[in-house]
Design a protein around this motif. Structure first.
Motif, mmCIF file in Angstrom:
data_model
loop_
_atom_site.group_PDB
_atom_site.id
_atom_site.type_symbol
_atom_site.label_atom_id
_atom_site.label_comp_id
_atom_site.label_asym_id
_atom_site.label_seq_id
_atom_site.Cartn_x
_atom_site.Cartn_y
_atom_site.Cartn_z
ATOM 1 N N THR A 94 -2.917 -12.345 -11.074
ATOM 2 C CA THR A 94 -3.508 -11.978 -9.787
ATOM 3 C C THR A 94 -2.683 -10.848 -9.194
ATOM 4 O O THR A 94 -1.454 -10.950 -9.099
ATOM 5 C CB THR A 94 -3.500 -13.168 -8.812
ATOM 6 N N VAL A 95 -3.347 -9.758 -8.809
ATOM 7 C CA VAL A 95 -2.679 -8.655 -8.128
ATOM 8 C C VAL A 95 -3.193 -8.603 -6.703
ATOM 9 O O VAL A 95 -4.402 -8.593 -6.465
ATOM 10 C CB VAL A 95 -2.944 -7.313 -8.839
ATOM 11 N N SER A 96 -2.286 -8.579 -5.750
ATOM 12 C CA SER A 96 -2.660 -8.612 -4.340
ATOM 13 C C SER A 96 -1.916 -7.500 -3.604
ATOM 14 O O SER A 96 -0.690 -7.522 -3.518
ATOM 15 C CB SER A 96 -2.310 -9.984 -3.739
ATOM 16 N N ARG A 97 -2.683 -6.527 -3.111
ATOM 17 C CA ARG A 97 -2.074 -5.407 -2.382
ATOM 18 C C ARG A 97 -2.106 -5.684 -0.869
ATOM 19 O O ARG A 97 -3.158 -6.006 -0.315
ATOM 20 C CB ARG A 97 -2.822 -4.106 -2.671
ATOM 21 N N TYR A 98 -0.946 -5.514 -0.219
ATOM 22 C CA TYR A 98 -0.855 -5.714 1.225
ATOM 23 C C TYR A 98 -1.017 -4.367 1.926
ATOM 24 O O TYR A 98 -0.174 -3.483 1.822
ATOM 25 C CB TYR A 98 0.481 -6.387 1.584
ATOM 26 N N GLN A 99 -2.139 -4.243 2.627
ATOM 27 C CA GLN A 99 -2.450 -3.008 3.328
ATOM 28 C C GLN A 99 -1.497 -2.815 4.520
ATOM 29 O O GLN A 99 -1.122 -3.764 5.200
ATOM 30 C CB GLN A 99 -3.892 -3.028 3.815
ATOM 31 N N GLY A 100 -1.127 -1.581 4.757
ATOM 32 C CA GLY A 100 -0.257 -1.262 5.884
ATOM 33 C C GLY A 100 1.203 -1.556 5.638
ATOM 34 O O GLY A 100 2.036 -1.301 6.517
ATOM 35 N N ALA A 101 1.537 -2.079 4.465
ATOM 36 C CA ALA A 101 2.916 -2.474 4.157
ATOM 37 C C ALA A 101 3.604 -1.411 3.319
ATOM 38 O O ALA A 101 2.968 -0.654 2.586
ATOM 39 C CB ALA A 101 2.940 -3.807 3.417
ATOM 40 N N GLU A 147 0.814 -1.212 0.000
ATOM 41 C CA GLU A 147 0.000 0.000 0.000
ATOM 42 C C GLU A 147 0.852 1.269 0.000
ATOM 43 O O GLU A 147 0.573 2.215 -0.741
ATOM 44 C CB GLU A 147 -0.921 -0.003 1.223
ATOM 45 N N HIS A 148 1.889 1.300 0.814
ATOM 46 C CA HIS A 148 2.670 2.519 0.997
ATOM 47 C C HIS A 148 4.012 2.470 0.255
ATOM 48 O O HIS A 148 5.031 2.932 0.765
ATOM 49 C CB HIS A 148 2.890 2.766 2.487
ATOM 50 N N ASP A 149 3.998 1.938 -0.936
ATOM 51 C CA ASP A 149 5.197 1.806 -1.764
ATOM 52 C C ASP A 149 5.117 2.802 -2.921
ATOM 53 O O ASP A 149 4.110 2.834 -3.628
ATOM 54 C CB ASP A 149 5.282 0.374 -2.303
ATOM 55 N N PRO A 150 6.152 3.627 -3.140
ATOM 56 C CA PRO A 150 6.116 4.501 -4.312
ATOM 57 C C PRO A 150 5.916 3.747 -5.622
ATOM 58 O O PRO A 150 5.351 4.298 -6.573
ATOM 59 C CB PRO A 150 7.491 5.182 -4.281
ATOM 60 N N MET A 151 6.356 2.489 -5.689
ATOM 61 C CA MET A 151 6.259 1.719 -6.930
ATOM 62 C C MET A 151 5.001 0.859 -7.000
ATOM 63 O O MET A 151 4.869 0.012 -7.886
ATOM 64 C CB MET A 151 7.511 0.847 -7.087
#
Length: 307
Positions: free
Chosen positions: A272-279, A249-253
């Motif tokens: 499949t795209v999986s976003r990790y919240q808080g990471a 979630e908090h990655d510039p890329m």
């Protein structure tokens, strides 16, 4: 969602980076100094260092065998580190967890790094080891079925580029590609992706640091307009292996990884795209001991088994 409190606490207490130009030798030494001794690492059934004699030359690899089974699927792993950092040692814990969680035999690649070795040396090493693994199936006790490639950050860049090289050469043995918060567009214009602005500061990797960190690679001859350097610029993504793209979630890329996943799907690739919240960027390497993030290995296992 805000940054995970454990990560936020670590960042608050982290020392300020030294001023002046980046020193690859000193930075590598600092990384290696933080690697725990072998007796404090996650146990794996068998771990062996080997030299892969490939078309690109002799490449150090570390092979992780998860159990005593007669045959295993293979996962070839490319570590991250902005093309000049990272090693078999700094990412040993990632490879161990991948082997234990997926049940695959993991081959971690000690590829050549910038600036000592100019582009495309590291990329050539990674691709050559994949071909070497397929050619040595019997010696590696490969089951002949799964041959996955995986990498984090710049290693994710190599995953996308290797998959493209294999497709172009008609090498169809790669069955899966797994990209952890990949660096896929080395044109760092902050207007290209919203995440470059939204996550510019305060989350570990900062947007202002992308150019200097990747300068060793780009100055060695890697052209950001080349799809093998910036894989998101590849015009035709059809025919590539099924993909799992993990973003933070908090990655510039973050946005370039998610765009790549969408473009794969639009090209007919199972993605499949999986976003990790808080990471933030680097969470697999640095924070996968946190339960919320350790599940990335189970997600990887499930993806490998479902495709």
């Amino acid at each position: 969602m805000t940054l995970h409190p454990t990560i936020a606490e670590v960042l608050r207490n982290a020392p300020a980076p030294p001023g002046g130009p980046l020193d690859p030798v000193a930075m590598r030494a600092g990384e290696e100094a933080d690697v725990p001794p072998v007796d404090r690492r996650t146990p794996v059934h068998a771990v062996a260092d080997e030299i892969a004699r490939t078309a690109a030359g002799e490449v150090p690899v570390r092979i992780y065998t998860p159990d005593e089974a007669d045959a295993h699927g293979l996962l070839v792993y490319f570590h991250g580190g902005a093309f000049f950092l990272g090693s078999l040692e700094t990412h040993d814990h990632v490879a161990r967890s991948l082997a234990n969680e997926t049940g695959l035999k993991v081959i971690s690649v000690g590829y050549r790094r910038a600036p000592e070795d100019a582009y495309p040396a590291g990329l050539q090493d990674c691709y050559a080891v994949v071909r070497w693994a397929a050619d040595r199936g019997a010696a590696l006790a490969w089951d002949g079925a799964t041959l996955a490639i995986a990498g984090d950050s710049s290693g994710g860049n190599f995953v996308a580029a290797v998959a493209a090289m294999a497709c172009d050469e008609g090498f169809d043995r790669i069955t899966h590609q797994i990209l952890y918060y990949p660096s896929l567009d080395l044109d760092f214009d902050v207007d290209r992706y919203a995440s470059l602005r939204d996550n510019a500061e305060g989350y570990g990797l900062e947007t202002a640091g992308l150019k200097p960190f990747n300068a060793f690679y780009l100055d060695s001859g890697a052209d950001p307009a080349d799809p093998l350097v910036s894989p998101i610029k590849r015009a035709d993504l059809a025919g590539l292996p099924p993909a799992l793209v993990i973003t933070a979630e908090h990655d510039p890329m973050r946005d370039e990884g998610e765009l790549y996943g969408r473009r794969l799907a639009e090209a007919g690739v199972a993605a499949t795209v999986s976003r990790y919240q808080g990471a933030g960027h680097g969470f697999v390497q640095n924070f996968s001991w946190i339960p919320e993030f350790h599940r990335v290995y189970a997600e990887t296992r499930d993806f490998l088994r479902s495709r």
